[in-house]
Scaffold this motif. Structure first.
Motif, PDB file in Angstrom:
ATOM      1  N   THR A  18      -5.613 -22.464 -46.091  1.00 44.66           N
ATOM      2  CA  THR A  18      -4.527 -23.394 -45.771  1.00 44.66           C
ATOM      3  C   THR A  18      -5.011 -24.839 -45.768  1.00 44.66           C
ATOM      4  O   THR A  18      -4.206 -25.763 -45.877  1.00 44.66           O
ATOM      5  N   THR A  67      -1.766 -18.535 -46.831  1.00 46.04           N
ATOM      6  CA  THR A  67      -0.873 -17.618 -46.118  1.00 46.04           C
ATOM      7  C   THR A  67      -0.620 -16.347 -46.926  1.00 46.04           C
ATOM      8  O   THR A  67      -0.383 -15.294 -46.343  1.00 46.04           O
ATOM      9  N   CYS A 125       5.115 -16.716 -44.580  1.00 48.00           N
ATOM     10  CA  CYS A 125       4.388 -17.077 -45.790  1.00 48.00           C
ATOM     11  C   CYS A 125       5.272 -17.927 -46.708  1.00 48.00           C
ATOM     12  O   CYS A 125       4.854 -18.978 -47.204  1.00 48.00           O
ATOM     13  N   SER A 156       5.723 -21.367 -45.314  1.00 47.32           N
ATOM     14  CA  SER A 156       4.567 -22.250 -45.507  1.00 47.32           C
ATOM     15  C   SER A 156       4.559 -22.860 -46.906  1.00 47.32           C
ATOM     16  O   SER A 156       4.171 -24.016 -47.081  1.00 47.32           O
ATOM     17  N   ASP A 161       4.859 -26.748 -47.912  1.00 46.59           N
ATOM     18  CA  ASP A 161       3.880 -27.334 -48.817  1.00 46.59           C
ATOM     19  C   ASP A 161       4.547 -28.098 -49.952  1.00 46.59           C
ATOM     20  O   ASP A 161       4.105 -29.177 -50.342  1.00 46.59           O
ATOM     21  N   ARG A 199       1.012 -25.953 -42.361  1.00 41.24           N
ATOM     22  CA  ARG A 199       0.567 -24.699 -42.982  1.00 41.24           C
ATOM     23  C   ARG A 199      -0.518 -24.036 -42.159  1.00 41.24           C
ATOM     24  O   ARG A 199      -0.545 -22.815 -42.007  1.00 41.24           O
ATOM     25  N   ILE A 244       1.151 -22.462 -39.184  1.00 42.67           N
ATOM     26  CA  ILE A 244       1.855 -21.241 -39.599  1.00 42.67           C
ATOM     27  C   ILE A 244       0.860 -20.116 -39.828  1.00 42.67           C
ATOM     28  O   ILE A 244       1.098 -18.965 -39.436  1.00 42.67           O
TER      29      ILE A 244
END
Length: 161
Positions: A20, A28, A60, A63, A67, A143, A146
């Motif tokens: 990450t 993730t 997932c 994330s 991103d 991220r 998470i």
């Protein structure tokens, strides 16, 4: 044999956590893969359920959404126009093809070029670029959080629930 599977699961989760923060590693997704591996290989007493895997899959996906949009949201927060936001997204995508440097620099160049094409002067375009940098950094932190949440959820489901 179950020690081997647990060791592999935890090693993959650690690699995912590092992923990450390090570009080009799908952090993730590696953590989710480790949870799926554990679901099919570990002893039934510590096997996570399908609900846990579904929640980890949703985290997932979240994330990756974070991103993708974090740099653009940061740019918008600092006054970027639609041109800058589109440039940031395109810069992110193009940056993926240029390795580690491209991942960091691509969104910044994309916003700057987008703002300049949109008619802004260099100083306001630079302010939007700074917002992209801050947004990308915030996205990286999100991220990581998470990923920590995913690992914590997995451990609680495997050992305490």
């Amino acid at each position: 044999m179950h020690y081997v599977w647990w060791t592999l699961t935890f090693a993959l989760m650690l690699a995912g956590l590092v992923g990450t923060l390090v570009p080009l590693l799908p952090g993730t997704a590696i953590i989710l893969g480790a949870a799926v591996l554990a679901h099919f290989t570990v002893e039934p007493a510590h096997r996570v359920g399908w609900w846990t895997l579904a929640i980890l899959a949703c985290l997932c996906v979240a994330s990756y959404i974070v991103d993708l949009v974090s740099g653009s949201v940061g740019a918008k927060w600092f006054g970027a126009t639609r041109w800058g936001a589109v440039g940031g997204i395109l810069g992110t995508i193009v940056g993926l093809f240029f390795g580690i440097i491209g991942i960091f620099v691509g969104p910044l160049i994309g916003v700057l070029v987008g703002e300049l094409i949109g008619g802004k002067d260099l100083v306001p375009a630079g302010k939007s670029t700074w917002g992209t940098f801050l947004g990308t950094t915030a996205g990286m932190i999100a991220r990581f959080v998470i990923a920590c949440l995913m690992i914590t959820w997995f451990l609680m489901a495997a050992f305490w629930l």
